[in-house]
Design an enzyme around this catalytic site. Structure first.
Site: not given
Length: 394
Positions: A23, A168, A170, A199, A225, A252, A276, A330
């Protein structure tokens, strides 16, 4: 329930769970998650579980699995042993008095306490958090393999399965022009079928964001984001003002506390807050940040720290109590892990995560799985993010 409900014992352990694929983020790549799982016992025999997950150890913020475990064992647990578990706000204040900061550690303890109290009462946790306003939430998936073909294949599979139609991406580790090309190709493949978010994970400065974000918006991106560093509120404000009629800017890392939320609201520096539970310091404090957002006409998005089904279910319970001005959530963390620590995961139907309504957070912990992934049993070392893979970004 009459009389005090005393907190009897609190324990924390670090798990190490591999991911189904690397990831990749702007600051590196992870191939396993190391959540801290907290178990709390009340004097009546009830027990509750909480979780704090980081991404890449301390690479996302100052806390690491090791520091979270230490803060709980050395300071937070001693602060709460013998206290009345019904007084959740008082427990938060006591943790604050004994240990400054450490929001992730406090969130895991508060989560376990709420779970234990809700189970004592035989009610779902959302009933202690103001009552649910949503039965389910649109569920996003992050495309973060770093490969265009793999990302496109993954996205179309999720669409066919009716699991996700919000995606989304990255970005931020590669050259901005390469990121634009990457995002644009995937956007073309998903045009008319899904919503696309990017993001940047703080990777760009203001000038870079002002230059390249319009190109991504032209390609079909609707939500952006944290494009700049968390301290760069001025750049966020400028982007929010200049891009606001074409796409939404989401904060964020910049919004952790209610005070952060107030500053962004005053400066009109964000259209959306990414919520979060861990970064806000717990479920109740997540609601406090969300309250500022609602008062300021700012939308919210249910973010993740890639938790197991335990932390994801807890987040789902608090998100379900929030207002209608949202962009989905998410909470896909369990799907990214090779295995889980619950007997049954939350259901996903028609692109939405279904809220579990059993006692507590509505998921049951598999104690054998806790033992299986326990770092002490496996003898693994601390999780380190692979910074070398940052150039492949996702």
């Amino acid at each position: 329930m009459t009389g005090p409900l005393l907190i009897e014992r609190i324990e924390a352990r670090i798990l190490d769970i591999p991911t189904i694929r690397p990831h990749k983020l702007s600051f590196g790549a992870i191939s396993r998650q190391s959540p801290v799982i907290v178990q709390l016992w009340l004097a009546n025999g009830a027990t509750g579980f909480g979780e704090a997950a980081t991404i890449g150890g301390p690479s996302w913020n100052e806390e690491s699995p090791e520091s979270i475990q230490h803060a709980i064992e050395a300071y937070l647990a001693p602060a709460l042993i013998g206290q009345d578990g019904r007084r959740i706000e008082a427990a938060l204040a006591r943790m604050d008095a004994w240990c400054k900061g450490n929001a992730f550690a406090k969130s895991a303890v508060e989560m376990a306490l709420i779970d234990a109290v809700a189970r004592t009462l035989g009610v779902p946790a959302w009933q202690l958090l103001g009552g649910k306003r949503h039965e389910s939430l649109p569920l996003a998936w992050t495309l973060a393999s770093g490969h265009i073909e793999r990302d496109i294949e993954e996205a179309h599979l999720r669409l066919e399965q009716k699991r996700h139609r919000i995606f989304k991406m990255k970005i931020g580790a590669r050259r901005p022009a390469d990121d634009v090309a990457h995002v644009s190709e995937i956007a073309r493949s998903l045009q008319g079928k899904a919503t696309l978010t990017v993001d940047v994970n703080q990777a760009w400065d203001g000038n870079t964001a002002r230059r390249f974000l319009p190109q991504m918006i032209d390609a079909g991106v609707t939500l952006i984001e944290q494009p700049v560093a968390k301290w760069n509120v001025e750049a966020l404000k400028t982007l929010t003002a200049t891009l606001g009629d074409r796409a939404s800017i989401m904060a964020d890392e910049t919004v952790c506390t209610p005070q952060d939320a107030m500053r962004l609201a005053r400066e009109q520096a964000s259209h959306v807050f990414s919520l979060k539970v861990a970064k806000h310091g717990g479920l109740l404090r997540t609601r406090a940040v969300a309250a500022v957002a609602e008062a300021a006409d700012i939308g919210w998005y249910g973010g993740t720290m890639l938790e197991t089904s335990l932390g994801s279910a807890a987040s789902a319970h608090v998100f379900a109590t929030l207002g209608a001005q949202h962009h989905g959530c998410e909470l896909f963390g369990p799907q990214l892990l090779v295995d889980d620590i619950v007997t049954e995961r939350m259901a996903i139907a028609d692109f939405e995560l279904q809220l579990p309504d059993g006692p507590g957070f509505g998921v049951e912990i598999d104690l054998a799985q806790l033992e299986r992934f326990d770092r002490r049993r496996a003898g693994l070392q601390a999780t380190h993010i692979d910074l070398g893979q940052a150039t492949a970004k996702a």
